[in-house]
Design an enzyme around this catalytic site. Sequence first.
Site, PDB file in Angstrom:
ATOM      1  N   GLU A   1      40.139  39.386  32.173  1.00 16.43           N
ATOM      2  CA  GLU A   1      39.652  40.074  33.364  1.00 16.43           C
ATOM      3  C   GLU A   1      39.174  39.051  34.388  1.00 16.43           C
ATOM      4  OE1 GLU A   1      38.389  44.392  32.334  1.00 16.43           O
ATOM      5  OE2 GLU A   1      36.660  43.097  32.010  1.00 16.43           O
TER       6      GLU A   1
ATOM      7  N   GLU B   1      30.332  41.163  33.410  1.00 14.44           N
ATOM      8  CA  GLU B   1      29.064  41.705  33.927  1.00 14.44           C
ATOM      9  C   GLU B   1      27.911  41.386  32.980  1.00 14.44           C
ATOM     10  OE1 GLU B   1      30.534  45.669  34.574  1.00 14.44           O
ATOM     11  OE2 GLU B   1      31.852  44.873  36.139  1.00 14.44           O
TER      12      GLU B   1
ATOM     13  N   HIS C   1      31.810  40.945  28.334  1.00  5.67           N
ATOM     14  CA  HIS C   1      32.287  41.367  29.654  1.00  5.67           C
ATOM     15  C   HIS C   1      31.635  40.486  30.718  1.00  5.67           C
ATOM     16  CE1 HIS C   1      33.015  43.734  33.229  1.00  5.67           C
ATOM     17  NE2 HIS C   1      33.975  44.351  32.556  1.00  5.67           N
TER      18      HIS C   1
ATOM     19  N   ASN D   1      36.557  51.349  30.222  1.00  7.87           N
ATOM     20  CA  ASN D   1      35.159  50.914  30.176  1.00  7.87           C
ATOM     21  C   ASN D   1      34.404  51.695  31.251  1.00  7.87           C
ATOM     22  OD1 ASN D   1      32.729  49.561  30.290  1.00  7.87           O
ATOM     23  ND2 ASN D   1      33.606  47.620  31.023  1.00  7.87           N
TER      24      ASN D   1
ATOM     25  N   SER E   1      40.915  46.090  38.433  1.00 10.56           N
ATOM     26  CA  SER E   1      41.588  46.922  39.438  1.00 10.56           C
ATOM     27  C   SER E   1      42.927  47.494  38.972  1.00 10.56           C
ATOM     28  CB  SER E   1      41.745  46.157  40.756  1.00 10.56           C
ATOM     29  OG  SER E   1      40.457  45.862  41.303  1.00 10.56           O
TER      30      SER E   1
ATOM     31  N   GLY F   1      36.735  45.642  40.136  1.00 10.11           N
ATOM     32  CA  GLY F   1      36.109  46.550  41.095  1.00 10.11           C
ATOM     33  C   GLY F   1      36.366  46.211  42.549  1.00 10.11           C
TER      34      GLY F   1
ATOM     35  N   LYS G   1      31.330  51.576  31.833  1.00  6.46           N
ATOM     36  CA  LYS G   1      30.166  50.813  32.333  1.00  6.46           C
ATOM     37  C   LYS G   1      28.932  51.736  32.368  1.00  6.46           C
ATOM     38  CE  LYS G   1      33.430  47.836  34.667  1.00  6.46           C
ATOM     39  NZ  LYS G   1      33.738  46.898  35.745  1.00  6.46           N
TER      40      LYS G   1
HETATM   41  P1  13P Z   1      37.838  47.954  37.426  1.00  2.00           P
HETATM   42  O1  13P Z   1      39.044  48.576  36.747  1.00  2.00           O
HETATM   43  O2  13P Z   1      36.916  48.967  38.013  1.00  2.00           O
HETATM   44  O3  13P Z   1      38.242  46.858  38.355  1.00  2.00           O
HETATM   45  O4  13P Z   1      36.969  47.266  36.251  1.00  2.00           O
HETATM   46  C1  13P Z   1      37.611  46.443  35.334  1.00  2.00           C
HETATM   47  C2  13P Z   1      36.668  46.139  34.238  1.00  2.00           C
HETATM   48  O5  13P Z   1      35.692  45.431  34.417  1.00  2.00           O
HETATM   49  C3  13P Z   1      36.913  46.756  32.926  1.00  2.00           C
HETATM   50  O6  13P Z   1      36.101  46.206  31.947  1.00  2.00           O
END
Ligand code: 13P
Length: 247
Positions: free
Chosen positions: A162, A94, A92, A8, A207, A168, A10
Amino acid sequence: MKKLAAGNWKMNGTTAALEEMRVLLAAHPAPACEMLLCPPATLIAQAAYHTKGKALHIGGQDCHTKASGAHTGDISAAMLKDAGASHVILGHSERRADHGETNALVKAKAEAALAADLIAIVCLGETEAQRDAGETLALCGNQLHGSIPAGATAANVVIAYEPVWAIGTGRTPTLEQIAEVHAFLRAELAKALGEDGHGVRILYGGSVKPSNAAEIFAVQDVDGALVGGASLKAADFGAIVAALSAA
Ligand code: 13P
């Protein structure tokens, strides 16, 4: 079902980043797992054009519930499909946080995705406060049952667990914590979908990086990963693909 290494991107990447896809495919032209990258919407058509017929699927990061209409700034599932996407990430954390997406909205979006012949990757996971309060399984169960689309099968839906606090941050749950949630989700999927529930892929995200991928992929009912930051660089994502292929 093959395991799935999904990236992803983002809100990262301009046309120069398409080079990472070329490098990834050069190193992993035929991996044992499936590979998927979900770049920002602006890159989907070009990415799909350059990877057509190759072992790299391209996906979106969100879609609208409707096929078309007066919804400025939104993109429909049919448009993603037309641009060359095969998958779409939905719900997601976010988007749930930044755009107030509810389980009902995520479910409606996932149903729109299935109607457009896209594979829906439905995301769920607890915040740190919810984990500390002992609410992880209840929350994940609510999100799963509330977000999963009608008509879900092992072929058209993927679940991504997740934990919000692991995204992150460089922090990951223990392997036992991952195993607990994935086993719970597997049982809930079997309740909801019967036999198909055993085949739905459950990805872990948060992560994931080359240094921890192999141990995470060894956990029961981890059928792949949804990778954020480490999916932006072909070398890192390629190492994760290699770890999943070997699992
Ligand atoms: P990270 O791998 O940067 O922690 O992000 C995970 C994520 O949100 C994938 O959708």
